[in-house]
Write a protein that holds these residues in place. Structure first.
Motif, short mmCIF file in Angstrom:
data_model
loop_
_atom_site.label_atom_id
_atom_site.label_comp_id
_atom_site.label_asym_id
_atom_site.label_seq_id
_atom_site.Cartn_x
_atom_site.Cartn_y
_atom_site.Cartn_z
N PHE A 1 9.26 5.48 -11.33
CA PHE A 1 8.37 4.78 -12.26
C PHE A 1 7.30 5.75 -12.78
N ALA A 2 6.73 6.53 -11.88
CA ALA A 2 5.69 7.49 -12.26
C ALA A 2 6.23 8.50 -13.28
N GLN A 3 7.41 9.02 -13.02
CA GLN A 3 7.96 10.04 -13.91
C GLN A 3 8.57 9.46 -15.17
N ARG A 4 9.48 8.52 -14.99
CA ARG A 4 10.26 8.00 -16.12
C ARG A 4 9.44 7.15 -17.08
N HIS A 5 8.52 6.38 -16.54
CA HIS A 5 7.77 5.47 -17.39
C HIS A 5 6.37 5.97 -17.75
N ILE A 6 5.65 6.50 -16.78
CA ILE A 6 4.27 6.91 -17.04
C ILE A 6 4.20 8.31 -17.64
N PRO B 1 0.80 -1.24 0.00
CA PRO B 1 0.00 0.00 0.00
C PRO B 1 0.83 1.28 0.00
N LYS B 2 1.95 1.31 0.71
CA LYS B 2 2.79 2.52 0.74
C LYS B 2 3.37 2.80 -0.64
N GLN B 3 3.80 1.77 -1.35
CA GLN B 3 4.33 1.97 -2.70
C GLN B 3 3.25 2.49 -3.64
N ILE B 4 2.04 1.97 -3.50
CA ILE B 4 0.92 2.43 -4.34
C ILE B 4 0.63 3.89 -4.05
N ALA B 5 0.58 4.23 -2.77
CA ALA B 5 0.32 5.63 -2.38
C ALA B 5 1.44 6.54 -2.88
N ASP B 6 2.69 6.10 -2.79
CA ASP B 6 3.82 6.89 -3.27
C ASP B 6 3.75 7.07 -4.79
N PHE B 7 3.38 6.02 -5.50
CA PHE B 7 3.24 6.09 -6.96
C PHE B 7 2.15 7.10 -7.35
N GLU B 8 0.98 6.98 -6.72
CA GLU B 8 -0.13 7.89 -7.03
C GLU B 8 0.24 9.34 -6.69
N ALA B 9 0.88 9.54 -5.55
CA ALA B 9 1.29 10.89 -5.15
C ALA B 9 2.31 11.46 -6.15
N ALA B 10 3.24 10.63 -6.59
CA ALA B 10 4.24 11.09 -7.56
C ALA B 10 3.58 11.48 -8.88
N ILE C 1 0.43 17.71 -17.93
CA ILE C 1 -0.48 16.58 -18.07
C ILE C 1 -1.52 16.65 -16.97
N GLU C 2 -2.78 16.45 -17.34
CA GLU C 2 -3.87 16.34 -16.37
C GLU C 2 -4.26 14.88 -16.26
N ILE C 3 -4.41 14.39 -15.04
CA ILE C 3 -4.76 12.98 -14.80
C ILE C 3 -6.10 12.94 -14.08
N SER C 4 -7.09 12.34 -14.73
CA SER C 4 -8.41 12.20 -14.11
C SER C 4 -8.38 11.08 -13.07
N THR C 5 -9.41 11.02 -12.26
CA THR C 5 -9.53 9.95 -11.26
C THR C 5 -9.55 8.59 -11.94
N GLU C 6 -10.30 8.47 -13.03
CA GLU C 6 -10.38 7.19 -13.76
C GLU C 6 -9.02 6.80 -14.33
N THR C 7 -8.31 7.75 -14.91
CA THR C 7 -6.98 7.46 -15.45
C THR C 7 -6.02 7.07 -14.33
N LEU C 8 -6.09 7.75 -13.21
CA LEU C 8 -5.25 7.41 -12.07
C LEU C 8 -5.50 5.97 -11.63
N GLN C 9 -6.75 5.55 -11.59
CA GLN C 9 -7.07 4.17 -11.22
C GLN C 9 -6.48 3.18 -12.23
N GLN C 10 -6.60 3.48 -13.53
CA GLN C 10 -6.04 2.60 -14.56
C GLN C 10 -4.51 2.53 -14.47
N LEU C 11 -3.88 3.67 -14.27
CA LEU C 11 -2.42 3.69 -14.17
C LEU C 11 -1.94 2.97 -12.91
N THR C 12 -2.70 3.06 -11.83
CA THR C 12 -2.35 2.34 -10.61
C THR C 12 -2.48 0.84 -10.82
#
Length: 122
Positions: free
Chosen positions: A59-64, A5-14, A24-35
């Motif tokens: 991962f959030a910056q370099r890949h997504i 869970p901490k890694q997921i939270a860190d990814f989403e926050a990043a 880039i704008e990220i919607s709630t739906e897109t955030l769920q898909q990317l997670t």
């Protein structure tokens, strides 16, 4: 085995913190898909080595976010072939962002192709 869970939270926050710097704008739906994509990579990567090990922020910056930089430069009706995409980059993040195009990812290595197929079904 999903990401802790901490890694997921860190990814989403990043993603949410750094997206404005990439314009880039990220919607709630897109955030769920990317997670969900991040969690699948977390499961498959130890076995298939799809991407180099990195922190959730990297991962959030370099890949997504870097994958999503592609979107403004392509026509909306474009047909994209993502060849040799192992981890589904940049195709999977672009598809998660609901970009109106046809995206085909192709990996030549069978296990990577199987994981890419799973990723694209998200």
């Amino acid at each position: 085995m999903t990401a802790p869970p901490k890694q997921i939270a860190d990814f989403e926050a990043a993603l949410m913190t750094n997206a404005p710097a990439y314009d880039i704008e990220i919607s709630t739906e897109t955030l769920q898909q990317l997670t969900a994509y991040y969690q699948l990579i977390h499961v498959w990567n130890p076995r298939l080595h799809l991407v180099a090990p990195c922190s959730p922020d990297e991962f959030a910056q370099r890949h997504i976010l870097e994958s999503l930089l592609l979107l403004p430069h392509l026509p909306q009706a474009a047909r994209i072939a993502d060849i040799g995409s192992g981890a589904g980059l940049p195709g999977s993040p672009c598809s998660a962002a609901k970009w109106p195009s046809t995206m085909m990812s192709k990996a030549s290595w069978r296990p990577a192709a199987a994981s890419t197929g799973t990723l694209l079904r998200l």
